[in-house]
Design a protein around this motif. Structure first.
Motif, PDB file in Angstrom:
ATOM      1  N   LEU A  47     157.229  31.180  94.078  1.00  0.00           N
ATOM      2  CA  LEU A  47     158.047  30.433  93.121  1.00  0.00           C
ATOM      3  C   LEU A  47     157.323  29.200  92.598  1.00  0.00           C
ATOM      4  O   LEU A  47     157.725  28.635  91.574  1.00  0.00           O
ATOM      5  N   GLU A  48     156.268  28.786  93.286  1.00  0.00           N
ATOM      6  CA  GLU A  48     155.489  27.617  92.874  1.00  0.00           C
ATOM      7  C   GLU A  48     154.197  27.993  92.161  1.00  0.00           C
ATOM      8  O   GLU A  48     153.550  27.129  91.568  1.00  0.00           O
ATOM      9  N   THR A  49     153.807  29.253  92.229  1.00  0.00           N
ATOM     10  CA  THR A  49     152.512  29.655  91.672  1.00  0.00           C
ATOM     11  C   THR A  49     152.615  30.645  90.516  1.00  0.00           C
ATOM     12  O   THR A  49     151.625  30.879  89.829  1.00  0.00           O
ATOM     13  N   VAL A  50     153.777  31.235  90.305  1.00  0.00           N
ATOM     14  CA  VAL A  50     153.963  32.235  89.251  1.00  0.00           C
ATOM     15  C   VAL A  50     155.101  31.786  88.342  1.00  0.00           C
ATOM     16  O   VAL A  50     156.118  31.265  88.814  1.00  0.00           O
ATOM     17  N   ARG A  51     154.940  31.996  87.036  1.00  0.00           N
ATOM     18  CA  ARG A  51     155.987  31.673  86.059  1.00  0.00           C
ATOM     19  C   ARG A  51     156.581  32.971  85.522  1.00  0.00           C
ATOM     20  O   ARG A  51     155.867  33.785  84.916  1.00  0.00           O
ATOM     21  N   ASP A  52     157.877  33.153  85.735  1.00  0.00           N
ATOM     22  CA  ASP A  52     158.547  34.362  85.264  1.00  0.00           C
ATOM     23  C   ASP A  52     158.671  34.310  83.741  1.00  0.00           C
ATOM     24  O   ASP A  52     159.214  33.353  83.186  1.00  0.00           O
ATOM     25  N   VAL A  53     158.184  35.349  83.067  1.00  0.00           N
ATOM     26  CA  VAL A  53     158.175  35.380  81.602  1.00  0.00           C
ATOM     27  C   VAL A  53     159.587  35.337  81.030  1.00  0.00           C
ATOM     28  O   VAL A  53     159.806  34.853  79.911  1.00  0.00           O
ATOM     29  N   ARG A  54     160.559  35.800  81.796  1.00  0.00           N
ATOM     30  CA  ARG A  54     161.939  35.785  81.313  1.00  0.00           C
ATOM     31  C   ARG A  54     162.503  34.379  81.260  1.00  0.00           C
ATOM     32  O   ARG A  54     163.478  34.119  80.553  1.00  0.00           O
ATOM     33  N   GLU A  55     161.897  33.466  82.008  1.00  0.00           N
ATOM     34  CA  GLU A  55     162.325  32.066  82.019  1.00  0.00           C
ATOM     35  C   GLU A  55     161.401  31.174  81.216  1.00  0.00           C
ATOM     36  O   GLU A  55     161.839  30.247  80.536  1.00  0.00           O
ATOM     37  N   HIS A  56     160.092  31.456  81.263  1.00  0.00           N
ATOM     38  CA  HIS A  56     159.104  30.567  80.659  1.00  0.00           C
ATOM     39  C   HIS A  56     158.563  31.077  79.322  1.00  0.00           C
ATOM     40  O   HIS A  56     157.744  30.391  78.701  1.00  0.00           O
ATOM     41  N   GLY A  57     158.986  32.240  78.891  1.00  0.00           N
ATOM     42  CA  GLY A  57     158.565  32.735  77.584  1.00  0.00           C
ATOM     43  C   GLY A  57     157.067  32.877  77.443  1.00  0.00           C
ATOM     44  O   GLY A  57     156.407  33.525  78.268  1.00  0.00           O
ATOM     45  N   ASP A  58     156.504  32.238  76.410  1.00  0.00           N
ATOM     46  CA  ASP A  58     155.073  32.367  76.114  1.00  0.00           C
ATOM     47  C   ASP A  58     154.183  31.832  77.234  1.00  0.00           C
ATOM     48  O   ASP A  58     153.006  32.180  77.315  1.00  0.00           O
ATOM     49  N   GLN A  59     154.731  30.976  78.090  1.00  0.00           N
ATOM     50  CA  GLN A  59     153.954  30.419  79.196  1.00  0.00           C
ATOM     51  C   GLN A  59     154.105  31.239  80.480  1.00  0.00           C
ATOM     52  O   GLN A  59     153.587  30.856  81.526  1.00  0.00           O
ATOM     53  N   GLY A  60     154.795  32.360  80.396  1.00  0.00           N
ATOM     54  CA  GLY A  60     155.015  33.191  81.568  1.00  0.00           C
ATOM     55  C   GLY A  60     153.741  33.857  82.058  1.00  0.00           C
ATOM     56  O   GLY A  60     152.850  34.196  81.269  1.00  0.00           O
ATOM     57  N   THR A  61     153.656  34.049  83.375  1.00  0.00           N
ATOM     58  CA  THR A  61     152.472  34.681  83.971  1.00  0.00           C
ATOM     59  C   THR A  61     152.851  35.889  84.826  1.00  0.00           C
ATOM     60  O   THR A  61     151.988  36.448  85.503  1.00  0.00           O
TER      61      THR A  61
END
Length: 379
Positions: free
Chosen positions: A304-318
């Motif tokens: 939860l601290e190292t990955v960004r969910d694309v459904r929440e972060h959009g273009d910044q999702g990983t």
């Protein structure tokens, strides 16, 4: 006046190559410290950066089969670590995921512990350990339970020997508070970002890289891909290898252990990196993102601290998270990944991974060390 430092780690063997060992290596790159461990088989390994380095060890060094895992002598680990005499040092730096923080110190010494995890088999994984161990049932089972009980008591007691705790993630900091009621400063471990090739164009396969032990949940990943019939590559070895080979269908390649260059090649070219364990940090997730490879991970712990969910972060999702460690949850998330993968930018993953670089770790660790030692008086 310069401070004399000792660095204490649990064990140094060719098979111990995880995140905690990377922390030890990075600390030694910046701090002149004498190294100590329960056992050491790295200073005799010509391929190791520790080759021919003088390393202090304990009586466990001479026990049969210690090289293949000193954990088999679990009841003796607290006694062994307490036999290291470090009275000649001003500062004790411990890198601890089991017993290293239990080193004996004097009131004049400063002890800073980088805690990768409170001892997992004594706390979070006690019942898993008992269920899988041959010593988990019958009279032996009750003896094992008693040993783990005493180990927890010792573990809490020795938290008082530490002046300052550093945690490798916010998740670990919360576990340190739960087990020891001690605050911890979070400094993320170093990931050698530059050593991982960035490949924006991916091939048509998924990848998981892991030790094949039960809590890593590789069997869950294999069963999910059996249902999906999508290509999966599994890299790693461990006690669950036979089971995984037995259940895997033809769409799954099980490569076993692979050299680092081969792991990096597969990681860089995979369309997605799949990880189902709840980790305290999860260095492999950052390594995958360094390659520009998106991550499908269990949404708990350090992920939860190292990955960004694309459904929440959009273009910044990983990547994407799945919320339960079940085949159904992973299957559903992989199906969503197949839809979202065009929105996952490899460059964003690489940039996101860069915040975990060795340079940032070194700066934060050294700043913390300097702050802690400012008022230390040498007698």
């Amino acid at each position: 006046m310069s401070l004399k430092c000792a660095l204490v780690h649990e064990w140094l063997t060719p098979k111990a190559t995880g995140g905690s060992e990377l922390v030890v290596r990075e600390i030694l790159n910046h701090i002149d410290a004498d190294l100590f461990a329960l056992i050491d088989f790295e200073s005799s390994n010509p391929e190791s950066y520790l080759y021919q380095q003088k390393i202090g060890t304990t009586f466990l060094q001479h026990f049969p089969f210690a090289r293949n895992g000193v954990q088999k002598y679990l009841p003796l680990l607290p006694l062994a670590i307490e036999q290291l005499d470090l009275r000649a040092y001003d500062v004790i730096l411990s890198s601890s995921h089991a017993v290293a923080k239990g080193i004996l110190t004097t009131p004049e010494q400063l002890h800073i512990c980088y805690c990768h995890s409170p001892m997992r088999y004594a706390w979070d994984m006690t019942f898993d350990y008992l269920r899988q161990s041959k010593l988990g049932s019958g009279l032996a089972g009750w003896m094992t339970r008693y040993v783990l009980h005493r180990l927890r008591q010792w573990d809490v007691l020795t938290a008082n020997r530490v002046d300052y705790f550093i945690a490798n993630s916010k998740h670990t900091a919360r576990r340190i508070w739960r087990c020891y009621r001690r605050e911890a400063t979070v400094i993320y471990p170093p990931v050698n970002i530059e050593s991982f090739p960035f490949v924006p164009q991916k091939e048509d396969y998924y990848l998981t890289v892991s030790r094949l032990v039960s809590y890593k949940q590789v069997c869950l990943i294999v069963r999910a891909f059996n249902k999906l019939q999508l290509p999966l590559v599994v890299i790693g070895t461990g006690p669950e290898m036979k089971k995984i080979r037995r259940i895997a269908k033809s769409n799954i390649q099980i490569l076993g252990w692979q050299p680092n260059d081969m792991v990096k090649k597969y990681m860089a070219n995979a369309k997605g990196f799949v990880y189902a364990a709840c980790e305290d940090f999860g260095i492999a997730l950052v390594e995958a993102q360094a390659c520009g490879t998106p991550v499908i991970a269990y949404g708990a712990g350090g992920a939860l601290e190292t990955v960004r969910d694309v459904r929440e972060h959009g273009d910044q999702g990983t990547g994407l998270f799945f919320k339960e460690q079940t085949e159904e949850a992973l299957v559903d998330t992989i199906k969503q990944f197949e839809i979202y993968q065009g929105k996952l930018n490899p460059e964003c993953a690489r940039v996101h991974a860069a915040q975990f670089s060795p340079q940032i770790f070194a700066q934060r660790y050294l700043d913390f060390l300097n702050k802690c030692t400012q008022n230390l008086t040498i007698t």
